[in-house]
Design an enzyme around this catalytic site. Sequence first.
Site: not given
Ligand SMILES: O=C(CO)[C@@H](O)[C@H](O)COP(=O)(O)O
Length: 471
Positions: A71-72, A230
């Site tokens: 995300q983000h 994700d």
């Molecule tokens: O920032 C967040 C949720 O707000 C994280 O969950 C990212 O989405 C990264 O996910 P992974 O790479 O650890 O699955």
Amino acid sequence: MTLVAGVDSSTQSCKVVIRDAETGELVREGRASHPDGTEVHPDAWWTALGDAIAQAGGVDDVAAVSVAGQQHGMVCLDEAGEVVRPALLWNDTRSAPDAVELIDEFGGGEAGRRAWVEATGSVPVASFTVTKLRWLARHEPEAAARTAAVCLPHDWLTWKLAGATGLEALRTDRSDASGTGYWSTATGDYRRDLLVHAFGREPLLPAVLAPTATAGALRSGAPLGAGAGDNAAAALGVGALPGDVVVSIGTSGTVFSVSETPAGDPTGAVAGFADTTGRFLPLVCTLNAARVLDAAAGLLRVGHDELADLALAAPAGADGLVLVPYLEGERTPNRPLATGAVHGLTLGSSTPAHLARAAVEGMLCALADGLDALVAQGATVNRVILVGGGARSAAVRRIAPQVFGCPVLVPPPGEYVADGAARQAAWVALGGQAPPAWSAAEIQRYEAEPVPAIREQYAAARDHVLDRRPT
Ligand SMILES: O=C(CO)[C@@H](O)[C@H](O)COP(=O)(O)O
Ligand SMILES: Nc1ncnc2c1ncn2[C@@H]1O[C@H](COP(=O)(O)OP(=O)(O)O)[C@@H](O)[C@H]1O
């Protein structure tokens, strides 16, 4: 057999699963690594996606594809659709001062946080796209001026798979939009005013699709689903229902549940995200999860399995040895400059086993604090489901019930984010009012007597850490 493809373009790697749309049976899969770092050029994700798809035998025979992603991430595109600069990722903390500034500009302190929660559902932190755009406007004005559109990692990959036919073709979904800081979980609309406030003007944003709407098609004609952030995809992948809490131990540590109502936590601990089905996904995220175990394994010069054996050889509570896992700074609690710390070291606890145990317990205690925050926001906890690479550790599985104070359920090792994307693709391919009910995998249940002392000693230590010296 109707096949569908699901993609998880996460922090460390890209995973692709090819599954039977009706039953969910895994038919093929592939994966490829991503570069390290908190800013990555999206071309690296595109290359890894191509490699993972090739390893999975291609997607020419699938009926639909969906892409889930970390995300983000701030993906800035110029008028021609070219990437303006490497994307700042969710775990890049340089925009932490910009997050504070944005809160201050809306009243500061609790008033400022409440203003953002009412507007978007969440308190902005460095992870959020909106803070990264403020940073870009302040520190890279030329790049900001060239930015004609801004989107997220999963949006950009979906757009590329659809042929990248102009910025107007960019699409996203509500789950990932809810992590930008300029989309309202309550109304389901962008808060373009907040984007203009942060960035100074309004670049083009991807249209937000409904759960089974499509975002273009592959050259084969197979439609592309809306995709997802994700964690929302993981919820779909494990079939999480209201009352389930998912604890994901990947690069990030996340604790989230599926809710019929949006969260609104002015402390900022719980982000008020949306899910992929029209419900909501209150979520707590830590910056430090599986890589705490990687770091401990590296310190001890052992692999994951030996680290687990060591941890399980030490007593619960590691004889008072506590590892505070803020190795990359920390998001929850919001301490972007913090570093990790080891407390309670004695001659008796100066062993590899004690250090291994303290690393597992410290990482899990930070997530247990997140579980407490979720419950404080009204989440009910009928089941705790453990997923992510870190959940493959035997020590994590056996120590988690001692720390969380309840049994944990662990589905077979798998890629549940990619599975959720595949399930969304199956929903697109098959239609219907709900995603197909894929057969639930054999879930293992881990129980243990709760050991409150583990969390008590962690609570006594977690604030006593040093901040990184400014570079
Ligand atoms: O920032 C967040 C949720 O707000 C994280 O969950 C990212 O989405 C990264 O996910 P992974 O790479 O650890 O699955
Ligand atoms: N058996 C294991 N024990 C502990 N950690 C593991 C194990 N297997 C993989 N990992 C760790 O899990 C992480 C990858 O998990 P994953 O959920 O794919 O991360 P992400 O989705 O953030 O890319 C890596 O840090 C890896 O070292």
